[in-house]
Each structure stands twice: as C-alpha cells, then as structure tokens.
Design an enzyme around this catalytic site. Structure first.
Site, PDB file in Angstrom:
ATOM      1  N   ASP A   1      18.269  83.955  85.244  1.00 62.35           N
ATOM      2  CA  ASP A   1      17.716  82.967  84.333  1.00 62.35           C
ATOM      3  C   ASP A   1      18.147  81.650  85.357  1.00 62.35           C
ATOM      4  O   ASP A   1      19.218  82.057  86.578  1.00 62.35           O
ATOM      5  CB  ASP A   1      18.645  83.010  82.803  1.00 62.35           C
ATOM      6  CG  ASP A   1      18.250  81.497  82.162  1.00 62.35           C
ATOM      7  OD1 ASP A   1      17.652  80.489  82.205  1.00 62.35           O
ATOM      8  OD2 ASP A   1      18.498  81.019  81.202  1.00 62.35           O
TER       9      ASP A   1
ATOM     10  N   CYS B   1      12.842  80.929  72.456  1.00 57.15           N
ATOM     11  CA  CYS B   1      14.290  81.475  72.279  1.00 57.15           C
ATOM     12  C   CYS B   1      14.157  80.314  71.425  1.00 57.15           C
ATOM     13  O   CYS B   1      14.349  79.052  71.881  1.00 57.15           O
ATOM     14  CB  CYS B   1      14.585  82.163  73.540  1.00 57.15           C
ATOM     15  SG  CYS B   1      16.238  82.266  72.751  1.00 57.15           S
TER      16      CYS B   1
HETATM   17  O1  LIG Z   1      18.957  77.575  75.311  1.00 55.63           O
HETATM   18  C1  LIG Z   1      20.067  77.512  75.259  1.00 55.63           C
HETATM   19  O2  LIG Z   1      20.651  76.343  74.953  1.00 55.63           O
HETATM   20  C2  LIG Z   1      20.761  78.547  75.507  1.00 55.63           C
HETATM   21  C3  LIG Z   1      22.446  78.455  75.715  1.00 55.63           C
HETATM   22  C4  LIG Z   1      23.480  79.823  75.892  1.00 55.63           C
HETATM   23  C5  LIG Z   1      22.518  80.745  76.778  1.00 55.63           C
HETATM   24  C6  LIG Z   1      21.514  80.759  76.045  1.00 55.63           C
HETATM   25  C7  LIG Z   1      20.358  79.619  76.304  1.00 55.63           C
HETATM   26  N1  LIG Z   1      19.488  79.838  76.348  1.00 55.63           N
HETATM   27  C8  LIG Z   1      18.582  81.153  76.905  1.00 55.63           C
HETATM   28  O3  LIG Z   1      18.243  80.433  78.462  1.00 55.63           O
HETATM   29  C9  LIG Z   1      16.777  80.735  78.475  1.00 55.63           C
HETATM   30  C10 LIG Z   1      16.261  80.148  78.793  1.00 55.63           C
HETATM   31  O4  LIG Z   1      15.758  78.626  79.101  1.00 55.63           O
HETATM   32  P1  LIG Z   1      14.934  76.644  79.511  1.00 55.63           P
HETATM   33  O5  LIG Z   1      13.427  77.930  79.153  1.00 55.63           O
HETATM   34  O6  LIG Z   1      15.489  76.986  81.006  1.00 55.63           O
HETATM   35  O7  LIG Z   1      15.180  75.972  78.289  1.00 55.63           O
HETATM   36  C11 LIG Z   1      16.400  80.007  77.312  1.00 55.63           C
HETATM   37  O8  LIG Z   1      15.140  81.495  76.975  1.00 55.63           O
HETATM   38  C12 LIG Z   1      17.459  81.255  76.773  1.00 55.63           C
HETATM   39  O9  LIG Z   1      17.498  82.677  76.751  1.00 55.63           O
END
Ligand SMILES: O=C(O)c1ccccc1N[C@@H]1O[C@H](COP(=O)(O)O)[C@@H](O)[C@H]1O
Length: 228
Positions: free
Chosen positions: A131, A9
């Site tokens: 998350d 992502c």
């Molecule tokens: O990644 C971002 O900046 C974000 C911003 C706003 C909403 C969702 C976002 N990301 C999502 O969060 C998961 C977990 O992130 P991380 O792996 O802990 O960095 C990511 O996979 C996105 O789906």
C-alpha cells in the site's frame, strides 16, 4: 490467469457492505482501532455488527493499526472477522501471537517504499498487502505507487500479494495487468464522500478488476490481423 479477487475496504454501514457483495467483491474490509484520522473508522461494536451482517462466502477483514498483541487478539475475539489486516508497527511477535491465538488469517500491509523488504514476514503471514501509506503507516491515502517495482519485489513471494493504494475504477484494470496480484483492495477510490461508498463506482471497480485480463485479451483479438 484466474480472476483477480477484490476487497472493498472502509465499509461503515450495512447498505454499503451489501452493495460491495452484490457487485461481486470477494472480501469486505472494516476499519477499527486506528490512530489516524479517517472517516472510515468504526467502533468495535459497529465492526462486530457489520461482520455479522456479511453473507456466507464473503470474507470479512478487520483492518487495524493495533500493535499490542493482547489488544489485537482481543479485537479479533470481539469482532469475529475471517482475517485481520495490520497496518503500522506490526512486528514478528504480534504476527505470531495472532497466528497462534486466533483463527483469523493474518494479512500484513507493507509500505510501498519498503517493498524491497516484502519477503521478511512471508513465511508467517497469510497475505502481504503493498500500500501507499502515510507517515504513521496508515492506508486510505488514495495514492498509487510504482507498480512495476512492486511486481518485481513480489516475484518470489509464497504469500498471496494484495495490491492497494490509490486504486479506482479508472486505473484498476491497468494495475491488475501490470502487477498480476492475487487481489486488489480499494477504500477511498470508490467513495461518494468520506466513509460512504458510491454504488456505481463499486460496481465499476469490481468489474474492471475481474475483467482486466479478459478485456486486454479481447482487445488484442479484435485488432486487425496483419496482411500476409
Ligand atoms: O482507509 C483508511 O482510512 C485506512 C486507515 C488506516 C489503515 C488502513 C486504511 N485503509 C487501507 O488502505 C488501503 C488503500 O486505501 P485507498 O484505496 O488508497 O484509499 C485500503 O484498501 C485499506 O485496506
């Protein structure tokens, strides 16, 4: 247990999207229209171009915090993803509008601290993503949560469970073995810098996720047999 699906992502450019798909990612995430400050957000136009550049059989996911149903429906029409992933203040009205007025699968992000409530929208959505979110409900925090609690809360879900939050090439295999999710999702954990992926980390993450159960099995198989 089937191999865990992987979503990479926060892709901001075509080269990173190609890297993710070539590494074996099943889904690619593009972040658009979020009120939080993140280097992974792109404009609607960029999101549309990135979605259009994805090859067949790679699922495109638009990640947004748009909470107004008209706006969310408009975003799906403008960007054309296979699925929309909602963070923040998504309510029943928003989810039902997206289901009725678009062809996109609807994925809902749940705060890991509210995982006890994960079944609330189970019958409406196509997938539930747990998350570790920030105060505004945004993801990309790079923080893990209590995986055992998530596994227990998601035990009776009808919808596929997607595990996110602080996953990295180093911890993804353990996360998969602990939670046994349908899919894992990563953003900041495979970056070289904000908004730019590290190809080696992407490849290592996908490999770790997809071989997690196999490596556990082969480890136990290679252990010496006890003396009779
Ligand atoms: O990644 C971002 O900046 C974000 C911003 C706003 C909403 C969702 C976002 N990301 C999502 O969060 C998961 C977990 O992130 P991380 O792996 O802990 O960095 C990511 O996979 C996105 O789906």
């Amino acid at each position: 247990m089937p191999a865990t699906r992987v979503k990479v992502c926060g892709l901001t450019n075509e080269a990173d999207l190609e890297t993710a798909v070539d590494a074996g990612a099943d889904a690619v995430g593009i972040i658009c229209d979020v009120p939080v400050d993140t280097p992974r957000e792109v404009s609607v136009e960029r999101a549309r171009d990135l979605v259009a550049s994805a090859p067949p059989f790679a699922t495109t996911v638009l990640v947004t915090m748009a909470s107004d149903p008209d706006r969310a429906v408009e975003l799906v029409a403008d960007v054309g993803p296979d699925a929309i992933q909602l963070h923040g203040d998504a309510d029943r009205d928003l989810l039902e509008r997206l289901k009725s007025d678009t062809d996109a699968d609807v994925l809902l992000a749940i705060d890991s601290d509210e995982v006890a409530d994960v079944k609330r929208y189970d019958e409406i959505v196509d997938g539930l993503l747990v998350d570790t979110v920030d105060e505004e409900g945004g993801g990309g925090t790079g923080e893990t949560h209590d995986w055992e609690r998530t596994k227990a809360a998601a035990a009776d879900l009808e919808s596929p469970l997607i595990l996110a939050g602080g996953l990295t090439p180093e911890n993804v295999a353990e996360a998969v073995r602990t939670v046994e999710p349908f899919a894992v999702d990563v953003a900041s954990g495979v970056e070289a810098e904000g908004g730019v992926k590290d190809p080696e980390a992407v490849r290592s993450f996908v490999h770790g996720a997809k071989n997690a159960t196999r490596s556990a099995k082969s480890n136990s198989e290679s252990e010496p047999h006890p003396e009779p």
